[in-house]
Design an enzyme around this catalytic site. Structure first.
Site, PDB file in Angstrom:
ATOM      1  N   HIS A 199      12.801  38.226  47.872  1.00  0.00           N
ATOM      2  CA  HIS A 199      12.039  39.474  47.746  1.00  0.00           C
ATOM      3  C   HIS A 199      10.920  39.598  48.799  1.00  0.00           C
ATOM      4  CE1 HIS A 199      14.302  39.750  44.167  1.00  0.00           C
ATOM      5  NE2 HIS A 199      13.455  39.163  43.331  1.00  0.00           N
ATOM      6  N   ASP A 230      21.407  39.102  29.697  1.00  0.00           N
ATOM      7  CA  ASP A 230      20.075  39.691  29.737  1.00  0.00           C
ATOM      8  C   ASP A 230      19.946  40.807  30.791  1.00  0.00           C
ATOM      9  OD1 ASP A 230      17.202  39.488  29.190  1.00  0.00           O
ATOM     10  OD2 ASP A 230      17.085  38.704  31.243  1.00  0.00           O
ATOM     11  N   LEU A 231      20.419  40.513  31.993  1.00  0.00           N
ATOM     12  CA  LEU A 231      20.257  41.489  33.081  1.00  0.00           C
ATOM     13  C   LEU A 231      21.063  42.758  32.803  1.00  0.00           C
ATOM     14  CD1 LEU A 231      18.957  41.763  35.964  1.00  0.00           C
ATOM     15  CD2 LEU A 231      21.229  41.286  36.834  1.00  0.00           C
ATOM     16  N   ALA A 232      22.254  42.570  32.272  1.00  0.00           N
ATOM     17  CA  ALA A 232      23.103  43.725  31.973  1.00  0.00           C
ATOM     18  C   ALA A 232      22.393  44.646  30.991  1.00  0.00           C
ATOM     19  CB  ALA A 232      24.439  43.254  31.409  1.00  0.00           C
ATOM     20  N   GLU A 248       2.923  37.613  38.337  1.00  0.00           N
ATOM     21  CA  GLU A 248       3.372  38.051  37.016  1.00  0.00           C
ATOM     22  C   GLU A 248       2.450  37.440  35.981  1.00  0.00           C
ATOM     23  OE1 GLU A 248       8.186  38.910  37.310  1.00  0.00           O
ATOM     24  OE2 GLU A 248       7.509  36.938  36.718  1.00  0.00           O
ATOM     25  N   LYS A 299      21.418  37.624  43.009  1.00  0.00           N
ATOM     26  CA  LYS A 299      20.899  36.336  43.436  1.00  0.00           C
ATOM     27  C   LYS A 299      20.897  35.375  42.245  1.00  0.00           C
ATOM     28  CE  LYS A 299      15.946  36.780  42.874  1.00  0.00           C
ATOM     29  NZ  LYS A 299      15.555  36.007  41.866  1.00  0.00           N
ATOM     30  N   GLY A 344      29.721  39.849  32.790  1.00  0.00           N
ATOM     31  CA  GLY A 344      28.554  39.201  32.173  1.00  0.00           C
ATOM     32  C   GLY A 344      27.774  40.220  31.362  1.00  0.00           C
ATOM     33  N   ALA A 345      28.535  41.166  30.782  1.00  0.00           N
ATOM     34  CA  ALA A 345      27.908  42.312  30.107  1.00  0.00           C
ATOM     35  C   ALA A 345      27.086  41.910  28.886  1.00  0.00           C
ATOM     36  CB  ALA A 345      28.990  43.301  29.699  1.00  0.00           C
ATOM     37  N   ARG A 357      -0.675  43.802  51.730  1.00  0.00           N
ATOM     38  CA  ARG A 357      -2.044  44.119  52.179  1.00  0.00           C
ATOM     39  C   ARG A 357      -2.133  43.838  53.679  1.00  0.00           C
ATOM     40  NH1 ARG A 357      -5.073  44.139  46.989  1.00  0.00           N
ATOM     41  NH2 ARG A 357      -6.867  44.836  48.170  1.00  0.00           N
TER      42      ARG A 357
HETATM   43  N1  LIG Z   1      17.736  38.394  33.989  1.00  0.00           N
HETATM   44  C1  LIG Z   1      17.058  38.747  35.049  1.00  0.00           C
HETATM   45  O1  LIG Z   1      15.968  39.294  34.965  1.00  0.00           O
HETATM   46  C2  LIG Z   1      17.585  38.470  36.406  1.00  0.00           C
HETATM   47  C3  LIG Z   1      18.822  37.860  36.595  1.00  0.00           C
HETATM   48  N2  LIG Z   1      19.298  37.649  37.843  1.00  0.00           N
HETATM   49  C4  LIG Z   1      20.608  37.048  38.063  1.00  0.00           C
HETATM   50  O2  LIG Z   1      21.606  37.862  37.455  1.00  0.00           O
HETATM   51  C5  LIG Z   1      22.627  37.101  36.880  1.00  0.00           C
HETATM   52  C6  LIG Z   1      22.714  37.416  35.405  1.00  0.00           C
HETATM   53  O3  LIG Z   1      21.474  37.141  34.807  1.00  0.00           O
HETATM   54  P1  LIG Z   1      21.306  37.060  33.229  1.00  0.00           P
HETATM   55  O4  LIG Z   1      21.905  38.227  32.575  1.00  0.00           O
HETATM   56  O5  LIG Z   1      19.896  36.753  33.001  1.00  0.00           O
HETATM   57  O6  LIG Z   1      22.182  35.768  32.910  1.00  0.00           O
HETATM   58  P2  LIG Z   1      22.630  35.209  31.524  1.00  0.00           P
HETATM   59  O7  LIG Z   1      22.275  33.772  31.504  1.00  0.00           O
HETATM   60  O8  LIG Z   1      22.162  36.065  30.413  1.00  0.00           O
HETATM   61  O9  LIG Z   1      24.207  35.247  31.674  1.00  0.00           O
HETATM   62  C7  LIG Z   1      24.973  36.440  31.639  1.00  0.00           C
HETATM   63  C8  LIG Z   1      26.248  36.186  30.862  1.00  0.00           C
HETATM   64  O10 LIG Z   1      27.026  35.203  31.528  1.00  0.00           O
HETATM   65  C9  LIG Z   1      27.701  34.397  30.593  1.00  0.00           C
HETATM   66  N3  LIG Z   1      27.312  32.995  30.797  1.00  0.00           N
HETATM   67  C10 LIG Z   1      26.080  32.472  30.716  1.00  0.00           C
HETATM   68  N4  LIG Z   1      26.121  31.154  31.025  1.00  0.00           N
HETATM   69  C11 LIG Z   1      27.402  30.860  31.308  1.00  0.00           C
HETATM   70  C12 LIG Z   1      28.065  29.686  31.706  1.00  0.00           C
HETATM   71  N5  LIG Z   1      27.422  28.543  31.874  1.00  0.00           N
HETATM   72  N6  LIG Z   1      29.396  29.740  31.912  1.00  0.00           N
HETATM   73  C13 LIG Z   1      30.064  30.883  31.765  1.00  0.00           C
HETATM   74  N7  LIG Z   1      29.459  32.051  31.389  1.00  0.00           N
HETATM   75  C14 LIG Z   1      28.158  32.027  31.162  1.00  0.00           C
HETATM   76  C15 LIG Z   1      27.247  34.843  29.228  1.00  0.00           C
HETATM   77  O11 LIG Z   1      28.224  35.732  28.694  1.00  0.00           O
HETATM   78  P3  LIG Z   1      29.419  35.264  27.761  1.00  0.00           P
HETATM   79  O12 LIG Z   1      29.017  33.982  27.110  1.00  0.00           O
HETATM   80  O13 LIG Z   1      29.578  36.394  26.817  1.00  0.00           O
HETATM   81  O14 LIG Z   1      30.560  35.105  28.686  1.00  0.00           O
HETATM   82  C16 LIG Z   1      25.990  35.629  29.492  1.00  0.00           C
HETATM   83  O15 LIG Z   1      25.777  36.647  28.564  1.00  0.00           O
HETATM   84  C17 LIG Z   1      22.266  35.669  37.178  1.00  0.00           C
HETATM   85  O16 LIG Z   1      22.905  35.295  38.375  1.00  0.00           O
HETATM   86  C18 LIG Z   1      20.781  35.707  37.387  1.00  0.00           C
HETATM   87  O17 LIG Z   1      20.326  34.671  38.210  1.00  0.00           O
HETATM   88  C19 LIG Z   1      18.623  38.060  38.945  1.00  0.00           C
HETATM   89  C20 LIG Z   1      17.404  38.661  38.834  1.00  0.00           C
HETATM   90  C21 LIG Z   1      16.772  38.883  37.569  1.00  0.00           C
HETATM   91  O1  LIG Z   2      14.337  38.502  40.785  1.00  0.00           O
HETATM   92  C1  LIG Z   2      13.443  38.325  39.978  1.00  0.00           C
HETATM   93  O2  LIG Z   2      12.589  39.345  39.766  1.00  0.00           O
HETATM   94  C2  LIG Z   2      11.809  39.372  38.577  1.00  0.00           C
HETATM   95  C3  LIG Z   2      10.708  40.389  38.834  1.00  0.00           C
HETATM   96  O3  LIG Z   2      11.280  41.638  39.036  1.00  0.00           O
HETATM   97  P1  LIG Z   2      10.433  42.969  38.735  1.00  0.00           P
HETATM   98  O4  LIG Z   2      11.286  44.068  39.221  1.00  0.00           O
HETATM   99  O5  LIG Z   2      10.186  42.988  37.260  1.00  0.00           O
HETATM  100  O6  LIG Z   2       9.148  42.837  39.480  1.00  0.00           O
HETATM  101  C4  LIG Z   2      11.233  38.023  38.254  1.00  0.00           C
HETATM  102  O7  LIG Z   2      10.576  38.078  37.004  1.00  0.00           O
HETATM  103  C5  LIG Z   2      12.353  37.006  38.205  1.00  0.00           C
HETATM  104  O8  LIG Z   2      11.809  35.708  38.011  1.00  0.00           O
HETATM  105  C6  LIG Z   2      13.137  37.000  39.477  1.00  0.00           C
HETATM  106  O9  LIG Z   2      14.306  36.223  39.303  1.00  0.00           O
END
Ligand SMILES: NC(=O)C1=CN([C@@H]2O[C@H](COP(=O)(O)OP(=O)(O)OC[C@H]3O[C@@H](n4cnc5c(N)ncnc54)[C@H](OP(=O)(O)O)[C@@H]3O)[C@@H](O)[C@H]2O)C=CC1
Ligand SMILES: O=C1O[C@H](COP(=O)(O)O)[C@@H](O)[C@H](O)[C@H]1O
Length: 794
Positions: free
Chosen positions: A566, A341-343, A542, A474, A337-338, A649
């Site tokens: 969390h 957003d998270l990556a 937040e 998660k 999933g590189a 707290r």
């Molecule tokens: N973003 C955050 O701040 C946080 C995210 N998470 C968890 O981390 C994981 C990744 O988050 P995030 O990067 O935001 O997720 P994204 O929605 O950005 O998905 C990551 C990648 O997965 C692929 N993808 C997205 N939707 C689908 C789909 N329906 N079917 C197949 N592939 C799909 C896409 O890559 P491609 O199309 O190139 O294959 C996408 O770039 C999730 O489980 C999220 O809940 C947890 C905490 C915080």
């Molecule tokens: O897991 C999550 O955490 C973020 C907050 O993380 P932080 O390290 O920036 O405090 C939260 O915004 C997001 O909704 C939640 O999925």
């Protein structure tokens, strides 16, 4: 025969790990090739050593120790013996020290104890009658000596008995105890780690020639079985390496300076596949020192120790630099999933930070995997947009970034394609170049495709000769049922110890510090209960909304997004009983107990009264155990509020019969002591106290004893993802969620979530940027407390 009663830490070798099936593959060094380990601590600063011991150890450190493989004496390694850190003489020290010596891959101290006993029993079953008798006799001699047939050189002799914990209500009669006098009783004895889950307690009878001197009944069950020579031999056998106990004798032992250090080898019963390690044991006094083989500690393990002790990454860099080049293994990290957003936001920057600090192994490769079409160059370009250097680490930053990016590659594929993962496997192998391959797959993808990706990674791309680990982000399901189904599905392809369920809040500095604060300061632990604490508040806010993750959020809501994981994890860490050790399993056992002691959540104890706001929730939780009965743990989490903060707290009770009552006005709550652990931003720990305003009058005010991290520590705090990624590479599971913890967390929230959803409850609205919905005040008032963060003076 002896018992290891006061020992120390060593560390795992840099000399390549053996192939389990092959003959010894120890990387052999020229005997004269003594690795310079400038960063390792020598013996100058180790306390509790006599001068002659210190001088000998320093000499030994300078000269090095030559070790020859007993099977092939032409092969040799020179070790420089350095002090590697103390371990507690709590009965578990043999295992704690060995665990440190060998690194995380061998499991925790508890696991080592279990493996030792298992190895012993297996070996015992395989020996003949004669040998078995000899083993029984040796055990009897150590733990149940026949005092009538002669007295040893010691003035006091000890006899060990085991009492079944279930019988402890009654008086202990010797007749009801088990004597430690043969192999099977030894196995029971050696299983005792001083934890509540032990089956037996150790009772010690001390005799002098005149008769019984003392009986230590060990009512609290804290005594653990010290490692002895038999345990050492079993450990050596289990891990196919020699273990040297290095003893320092003092002036009282009638030894001269040249002879005050002894090496006691413990040989494996099996073939030797790995280099030895050294445990330092000081003959007198209470302080333990350490002998670390020269260059023998893995860089990552050293880094971990540094991180755990809270010192700077600068030190870990020094510690890590010297030896990684000799490691014959690789770590390949695939971010699945590189393109997401998270990556971009977290994973690649954290990997770069570890690289910048020299904390990744020398041979590592990073792969991005996703469906999007991208070349390596495009991935590097994307990643480079979010890499940053710490403010205090700008030196060579651009150069380091370039080097890091060169180690990043991309492979495009479907998440459910065995073929695409097989192509990835081929590329990984090319980079691994025949070395032992260790692989991490970081699932940074939506949860509905976790299982597909795990299946393909496991079947087509897991390591053939090293470990394979999967980090899962998660959400781990939406409720108990879906979470259990996910765990079951993942376990079709992975063992539990391959699954690293991440909760990034556990990697935050101040959350990690919670246990240090509590268990290493005398002043806090005695106050940590219903007796002194009136309420605990766990606050997350937040100052922005769902920001591009609206789709996900709509489906999950704030309770699942923040509270169930969390905040509940923080609560469990905060409220747990003292674990037996800092081992992952010991800590996670204690956390599970808290989660399972929690009272089921009621709708009326959530906010706003009987309703759920998708982006805001608050609840009062209770732990029905002896420590916390009746103490409300108030939790609230919200998005789009007036500020961003995460805090714990702790509000203390009123001072009984307070002499200064009159100075506070009508509301004694205004005089409540409060301990605030501010997780973010502006990390701090402060304690609100009442103080006299200087002057001739008697005016009191509330002031803070304040530890503001930015003022106290000049180093930038590592991001939580750095710590967690490093732990996953190291195999350290302490900060990851075990499946039974997850079950317990869902069991708590699922009924409430179902009720909220079934009743289709209308949320209480609150303006964007406000402090909170009004209902939170009613919730707190119902439990006779006030929110610390809503006090206008804050
Ligand atoms: N973003 C955050 O701040 C946080 C995210 N998470 C968890 O981390 C994981 C990744 O988050 P995030 O990067 O935001 O997720 P994204 O929605 O950005 O998905 C990551 C990648 O997965 C692929 N993808 C997205 N939707 C689908 C789909 N329906 N079917 C197949 N592939 C799909 C896409 O890559 P491609 O199309 O190139 O294959 C996408 O770039 C999730 O489980 C999220 O809940 C947890 C905490 C915080
Ligand atoms: O897991 C999550 O955490 C973020 C907050 O993380 P932080 O390290 O920036 O405090 C939260 O915004 C997001 O909704 C939640 O999925």
């Amino acid at each position: 025969m002896g018992k290891l009663i006061c020992d120390s830490t060593t560390s795992s070798p840099v000399i390549p790990w053996r192939e389990p099936t092959s003959s010894p593959s120890i990387d052999l060094m020229d005997p004269g090739d003594l690795v310079d380990q400038s960063s390792a601590a020598t013996w100058e600063k180790v306390s509790g050593l006599e001068d002659q011991q210190r001088r000998s150890l320093l000499r030994l450190h300078d000269k090095g120790v030559l070790w020859k493989h007993p099977g092939d004496r032409s092969h040799a390694v020179v070790f420089r013996l350095s002090h590697g850190g103390d371990v507690e003489a709590d009965g578990n020290c043999l295992f704690t020290a060995s665990q440190r010596a060998m690194g995380a891959k061998v499991g925790g101290a508890g696991e080592l104890r279990r493996r030792t006993v298992r190895r012993f029993l297996e070996d015992l079953r395989s020996v003949g009658e004669e040998e078995r008798k000899a083993i029984d006799a040796a055990i009897r001699h150590m733990y149940f000596p026949d005092l009538r047939s002669g007295w040893g050189v010691h003035v006091v002799q000890e006899v060990k008995l085991l009492a079944n914990k279930q019988d402890r209500e009654e008086s202990i009669y010797k007749e009801r105890c088990i004597a430690v006098d043969d192999g099977s009783s030894w196995a029971k004895y050696m299983s005792i780690s001083g934890s509540p889950v032990d089956l037996h307690d150790i009772i010690t009878l001390q005799y002098t020639e005149d008769g019984l001197l003392t009986v230590d009944e060990n009512r609290e069950g804290h005594a653990a079985a010290f490692g002895d020579d038999i345990a050492l031999e079993c450990l050596a056998t289990e891990f196919k390496r020699e273990i040297y106990v290095v003893q320092a004798h003092g002036s009282d032992a009638m030894v001269d300076e040249d002879n005050c250090i002894f090496f006691l080898p413990h040989r494996p019963r099996s073939q030797i596949c790995d280099p030895p390690f050294f445990l330092f044991m000081k003959g007198t006094g209470a302080v333990a020192g350490t002998v670390a083989p020269s260059g023998n500690e893995s860089p990552l393990q050293r880094l971990k120790d540094v991180l755990l002790s809270g010192t700077s990454l600068e030190e870990c860099k020094d510690a890590a630099r010297f030896d990684i080049s000799k490691d014959n293994s690789t770590v390949s990290i695939t971010v699945v999933g590189a393109s997401g957003d998270l990556a971009k936001k977290k994973i690649f920057p954290a990997l770069f930070a570890l690289y910048y600090e020299d904390c990744l192994p020398e041979h590592f490769t990073i792969f991005g995997y996703a469906r999007s079409k991208m070349t390596d160059a495009e991935l590097r370009n994307m990643v480079s947009q979010t890499l940053t250097c710490r403010i205090d680490k700008r030196e060579n930053c651009t150069e380091k970034m370039e080097l890091f990016l060169k180690r990043c590659f991309y492979h495009s594929g479907q998440y459910d394609s065995l073929d695409n993962f097989a192509e990835l496997d081929k590329k990984l192998k090319e980079h691994e170049d025949g070395r032992v391959s260790n692989r991490i797959f970081y699932l940074s993808i939506p949860p509905n495709i976790f299982v597909d990706a795990v299946k393909c990674a496991s079947l087509s791309a897991s390591s053939a000769n090293g470990w394979t680990r999967v980090i899962v982000e998660k959400p781990f399901g939406r409720d108990s049922e879906s979470s259990a189904a996910l765990t079951k599905d993942l376990k079709q392809y992975l063992e539990e110890d391959q699954i690293f369920r991440i909760d990034h809040y556990l990697g935050k500095e101040l959350v990690e510090n919670l246990s240090v604060l509590r268990f290493s300061n005398l002043i806090f632990e005695p106050l940590w209960s219903r007796q002194y604490i009136r309420s605990v508040q766990l606050i997350f806010s937040e100052d922005f909304g769902t920001e591009g993750r609206g789709g996900y959020f709509d489906h999950y809501g704030i309770i699942r997004d923040i509270m169930q994981n969390h905040l509940l994890q923080i609560l469990a860490l905060f409220a747990m009983e003292t674990p037996v050790s800092l081992d992952a399993e010991d800590i996670r056992n204690e956390k599970v107990k808290v989660l399972r002691s929690m009272r089921p959540l009621k709708l009326e104890d959530t906010v706003p009264q009987g309703s759920l706001t998708p982006t805001f929730a608050a609840a009062a939780l209770f732990i029905d155990n002896a420590r916390w009965e009746g103490v409300p743990f108030l939790m609230k989490a919200g998005k789009a509020l007036h500020d961003k903060r995460t805090e714990i707290r702790v509000q203390f009770r009123h001072v009984p019969g307070n002499l200064y009552k009159r100075n506070f006005g009508p509301d004694l709550d205004d005089a409540t002591n409060e301990l605030v652990i501010r997780v973010q931003p502006d990390e701090a720990i402060y304690l609100t106290i009442n103080n006299k305003v200087p002057g001739l009058g008697m005016k009191l005010d509330r002031s803070n004893l304040n530890l503001l991290y930015a003022a106290r520590y000049s180093k930038e705090i590592p991001d939580a993802y750095e710590r967690l990624l490093l732990d996953a590479i190291e195999g350290e599971r302490r900060l990851f969620i075990r499946s039974d913890e997850l079950d317990a967390a869902w069991a708590l929230f699922t009924p409430l979530l179902k009720e909220l959803e079934e009743k289709n409850i209308i949320p209480e609205y609150y303006p964007y940027g406000s402090r909170s919905p009004v209902g939170v005040h009613y919730l707190a008032a119902r439990h006779n407390v006030k929110w610390g963060d809503l006090d206008l003076e804050q």
